[in-house]
Design a protein around this motif. Structure first.
Motif, PDB file in Angstrom:
ATOM      1  N   ILE A 322       0.863  -1.180   0.000  1.00 36.47           N
ATOM      2  CA  ILE A 322       0.000   0.000   0.000  1.00 36.47           C
ATOM      3  C   ILE A 322       0.895   1.225   0.000  1.00 36.47           C
ATOM      4  O   ILE A 322       2.008   1.202   0.532  1.00 36.47           O
ATOM      5  N   ASN A 323       0.455   2.298  -0.651  1.00 35.93           N
ATOM      6  CA  ASN A 323       1.236   3.528  -0.681  1.00 35.93           C
ATOM      7  C   ASN A 323       1.108   4.270   0.650  1.00 35.93           C
ATOM      8  O   ASN A 323       0.051   4.218   1.300  1.00 35.93           O
ATOM      9  N   PRO A 324       2.148   4.991   1.064  1.00 36.42           N
ATOM     10  CA  PRO A 324       2.059   5.748   2.313  1.00 36.42           C
ATOM     11  C   PRO A 324       0.872   6.702   2.360  1.00 36.42           C
ATOM     12  O   PRO A 324       0.208   6.840   3.390  1.00 36.42           O
ATOM     13  N   SER A 325       0.584   7.351   1.232  1.00 33.61           N
ATOM     14  CA  SER A 325      -0.534   8.298   1.212  1.00 33.61           C
ATOM     15  C   SER A 325      -1.868   7.611   1.447  1.00 33.61           C
ATOM     16  O   SER A 325      -2.806   8.205   2.002  1.00 33.61           O
ATOM     17  N   GLN A 326      -1.966   6.334   1.044  1.00 32.18           N
ATOM     18  CA  GLN A 326      -3.212   5.603   1.258  1.00 32.18           C
ATOM     19  C   GLN A 326      -3.442   5.275   2.727  1.00 32.18           C
ATOM     20  O   GLN A 326      -4.586   5.111   3.159  1.00 32.18           O
ATOM     21  N   VAL A 327      -2.361   5.152   3.496  1.00 33.19           N
ATOM     22  CA  VAL A 327      -2.509   4.867   4.923  1.00 33.19           C
ATOM     23  C   VAL A 327      -3.311   5.976   5.590  1.00 33.19           C
ATOM     24  O   VAL A 327      -4.172   5.721   6.440  1.00 33.19           O
TER      25      VAL A 327
END
Length: 358
Positions: A322-327
Motif C-alpha cells: 500500500i502507498n504511504p498516502s493511502q494509509v
C-alpha cells in the motif's frame, strides 16, 4: 482539616475525588513521576493554584531516606508507608540491573496494597517490580519496546505487550513510560473527575488530548528473544538510530568484530541481512508515524531515515502492499490490508524473517 462555610460554620473537608500514592524505586525515572504528578496537580484545582483539592498525591517511604532518581535528583517521601485513603498505588520504575529496586518495607507495602485490593500501577519498569513480586500472573503487562527483550528473558511465563501505551487489566495497570504516563494520568483523571478536568491538565501541559490506552508506542517492537548477545546489541543500536541510520561498518566496529563477521552472525541468527532488518525497523517506524501523526509523507520519510520520499514510498509499497498516502486516506482499512500484505509470496520472506518482523 476543616473548611469554613460562607455563613461562618465549619464543616469537614470533602474527600478528594482522586488520591494517588507513589513508591519510587532506586534509580527511578524522574519524568515518569513528575509528569504524572503535574497532570494531577493541574486537575486538582479549578483555578491555577496547584492546590490539592480534587486530587492529592503522596510519595510513600521513610522521610529520612530520599530516593535517588536515575538523573541524580533525590526526592524525599512526604508520607510513611500508609495506604489509607489511596485510590491507586503507583510504582515508578527506572534503571534495571542496578541492584535491588525496592527495600523490604516498600515491597511489603505493595503486597499490602494488593491484599487490600488497592489497584496497583507500574510505570516505566515498574511493571518489572510488580512481576517480580508475583503480582502480574494471568494479567496483561505493558512494557516499553526498549525493555521488551529484558522482560521476555526474565519472565518467560508472562506475556508482555509492547504495542500499547498502557493496559488496564482488572486491578493492575501497567504503562510503558515516557509521554504515555501523561496519557495514563489523564485517563484516571477523566474517570474520577470528569473529562473537563483531564482536558484542562492536558491543555496546560500543551499535550494533545489524552491518547487511548491502545495507542501504539513508537517505534513498534520487532522480534522475540535473541540468543546472540552481539545481535541483541546491534538491534538495540538500530532501534536507537532510526532517523540517523548507522552504517554496518560502524555497528560492527562497536561490536569489535569485522563487518563480514557481523553480517554472517546476524544472518544466521535472524534469517535476514542486517541491512534488511534495519530497513524493516525504519519502515515500521514510518508506518507508526503515518497512523499517529499529521506529518507529511516527506517528513515521515526523512524522520524514518530515508534519503527522500520516493525511496521511502517504494520500499513501503514493496513491504506493505500500500502507498504511504493511502494509509492516511484509508486508516480504518489499513490494518487488514497490511496483515495480508506481510505474507505475499513475492516478497521472498522466509519463516525466520516473518517471525522477527512480526
Amino acid at each position: 482539616m476543616v473548611t469554613r462555610a460562607s455563613e461562618g460554620r465549619e464543616r469537614p473537608a470533602e474527600r478528594p475525588a482522586l488520591t494517588v500514592g507513589f513508591l519510587l524505586t532506586n534509580n527511578f525515572t524522574l519524568t515518569a513521576l513528575s509528569s504524572f504528578i503535574d497532570a494531577l496537580r493541574l486537575a486538582a484545582d479549578e483555578g491555577d493554584g496547584s492546590r490539592p483539592i480534587r486530587c492529592r498525591w503522596h510519595i510513600l517511604g521513610r522521610k529520612d531516606e530520599p530516593r535517588m532518581s536515575s538523573c541524580g535528583i533525590a526526592v524525599a517521601p512526604d508520607r510513611d508507608y500508609d495506604l489509607a485513603g489511596l485510590d491507586y498505588l503507583v510504582v515508578v520504575g527506572g534503571l534495571l540491573h542496578r541492584g535491588p529496586q525496592l527495600g523490604a518495607d516498600a515491597a511489603a507495602c505493595i503486597h499490602s496494597a494488593a491484599r487490600q485490593q488497592i489497584p496497583l500501577i507500574g510505570v516505566c519498569t515498574g511493571s518489572f517490580v510488580l512481576a517480580r513480586a508475583g503480582l502480574m500472573q494471568d494479567r496483561a503487562c505493558c512494557v516499553s519496546w526498549y525493555h521488551f527483550r529484558d522482560f521476555v528473558e526474565e519472565f518467560p511465563d508472562l506475556v508482555p505487550v509492547a504495542e500499547q501505551l498502557f493496559i488496564e487489566d482488572r486491578d493492575r495497570i501497567t504503562c510503558s513510560g515516557g509521554a504515555g504516563v501523561v496519557d495514563l494520568a489523564a485517563f484516571l483523571i477523566e474517570r474520577h473527575l470528569g473529562r473537563a478536568a483531564a482536558q484542562k491538565a492536558m491543555h496546560i501541559l500543551q499535550v494533545d488530548p489524552g491518547r487511548a490506552s491502545g495507542q501504539s508506542q513508537p517505534p513498534p517492537p520487532v522480534g522475540g528473544p535473541v540468543l546472540d548477545a552481539r545481535v541483541r546489541r546491534a538491534m538495540l543500536m538500530m532501534e536507537q538510530h532510526l532517523s540517523d541510520p548507522l552504517a554496518m561498518e560502524e555497528i560492527a566496529a562497536k561490536l569489535a568484530i569485522s563487518t563480514r563477521q557481523f553480517e554472517r552472525v546476524f544472518q544466521a541468527t535472524t534469517g535476514m541481512s542486517p541491512n534488511r532488518f534495519y530497513r524493516l525497523l525504519r519502515l515500521r517506524y514510518g508506518l507508526w508515524m503515518l497512523k499517529t501523526s499529521r506529518r507529511s509523507v516527506t517528513d515521515v520519510a526523512l524522520e524514518a531515515g530515508f534519503a527522500d520520499c520516493a525511496h521511502f514510498s517504494r520500499h513501503f509499497r514493496d513491504l506493505f502492499g500500500i502507498n504511504p498516502s493511502q494509509v492516511r486516506k484509508e486508516s480504518e482499512a489499513t490494518e487488514p490490508r497490511l496483515t495480508q500484505a506481510r505474507h505475499r509470496p513475492d516478497m521472498g520472506e522466509g519463516p525466520q524473517e516473518r517471525r522477527f518482523y512480526e
